[in-house]
Design a protein around this motif. Structure first.
Motif, PDB file in Angstrom:
ATOM      1  N   GLN A 198      -7.760  -0.491  -0.769  1.00 33.25           N
ATOM      2  CA  GLN A 198      -8.280  -0.637   0.082  1.00 33.25           C
ATOM      3  C   GLN A 198      -9.640  -1.585   0.565  1.00 33.25           C
ATOM      4  O   GLN A 198      -9.648  -1.881   1.689  1.00 33.25           O
ATOM      5  N   LYS A 254      -5.828   2.672  -5.295  1.00 35.19           N
ATOM      6  CA  LYS A 254      -5.140   2.605  -3.568  1.00 35.19           C
ATOM      7  C   LYS A 254      -7.275   2.109  -3.336  1.00 35.19           C
ATOM      8  O   LYS A 254      -7.508   1.614  -2.099  1.00 35.19           O
ATOM      9  N   TYR A 267       0.838  -1.127  -0.049  1.00 30.60           N
ATOM     10  CA  TYR A 267       0.129  -0.321  -0.259  1.00 30.60           C
ATOM     11  C   TYR A 267       0.792   1.022  -0.337  1.00 30.60           C
ATOM     12  O   TYR A 267       1.955   0.785   0.378  1.00 30.60           O
TER      13      TYR A 267
END
Length: 225
Positions: free
Chosen positions: A116, A112, A102
């Motif tokens: 997540q 991103k 990440y």
């Protein structure tokens, strides 16, 4: 379920656990599957340990060091190369999961956010997930993304243990200060395992201790010892 009630092992038990860890991690170890979507996850049959960390923190190198293999998990100098959950089965007793890195700066925001979302769903919904090993680079300061991941793990109620990587680089005083600082941060998170470990895939520092810690989470019914 977060549970830190187990008593601290005695020196004799620690030595025993290190030997169990050595034997376990020297056993047969195979790549099982790479999942890019939640629907592709393999059946949850064995206890799982997931490895998370910022891109280029040394996840693949640490997994290779734990198993004594040079290229089982693919290491890369290109941040964000791992784009899937890679599952490795260890001696029919434990599954190690290499999670995508990440915080890589060049990734688009939607990538991103997608990462997540997928990772949170995996962490929250995987019944066999015993612990997340959260890797932090001992040479650099904590990043905002590190704090965000710790909060995500708190929300998912998944036990995580912070492990510092590349600890052969800082001088002893700097490393000791880093351990104190990180331990203070860890103490503020409900899902965090209290002990922070220092490791180096280059020198072997802390590898035996981490093996022993993970071996305690393996399937005892298939221990064969």
């Amino acid at each position: 379920m977060v549970d830190f009630t187990s008593p601290t092992p005695t020196p004799e038990e620690q030595e025993r656990d290190r030997e169990i860890g050595r034997v376990l991690f020297s056993g047969e170890f195979n790549f099982v599957f790479g999942a890019q979507k939640l629907g592709q996850l393999p059946d949850p049959l064995l206890p799982e340990i997931a490895f998370a960390g910022r891109s280029n923190v040394g996840k693949s190198s640490l997994i290779n060091a734990l198993t004594g293999r040079r290229a089982l998990a693919r290491a890369s100098s290109q941040p964000g190369r791992t784009k899937q959950l890679n599952f490795f089965e260890l001696a029919d007793r434990l599954t190690l999961v290499d999670m995508p890195g990440y915080g890589f700066a060049k990734a688009a925001k939607d990538v991103k956010d997608d990462w997540q979302g997928m990772m949170f769903s995996y962490l929250r919904g995987r019944p066999t997930l015993r612990r997340v090993v959260l890797l932090l680079d001992s040479r650099v300061e904590l990043k905002e993304s590190d704090g965000e991941i710790m909060k995500l793990l708190d929300r998912a109620a998944v036990t995580f243990q912070v492990v510092l990587t590349k600890c052969d680089v800082p001088k002893p005083n700097a490393l000791a200060a880093k351990l104190r600082a990180v331990s203070e941060v860890v103490a503020t998170h409900a899902a965090a395992f209290p002990e922070v470990l220092a490791t180096s895939s280059q020198t072997g520092m802390g590898i035996e201790v981490l093996r022993a810690e993970l071996a305690r989470l393996a399937n005892p019914a298939r221990a064969g010892m």
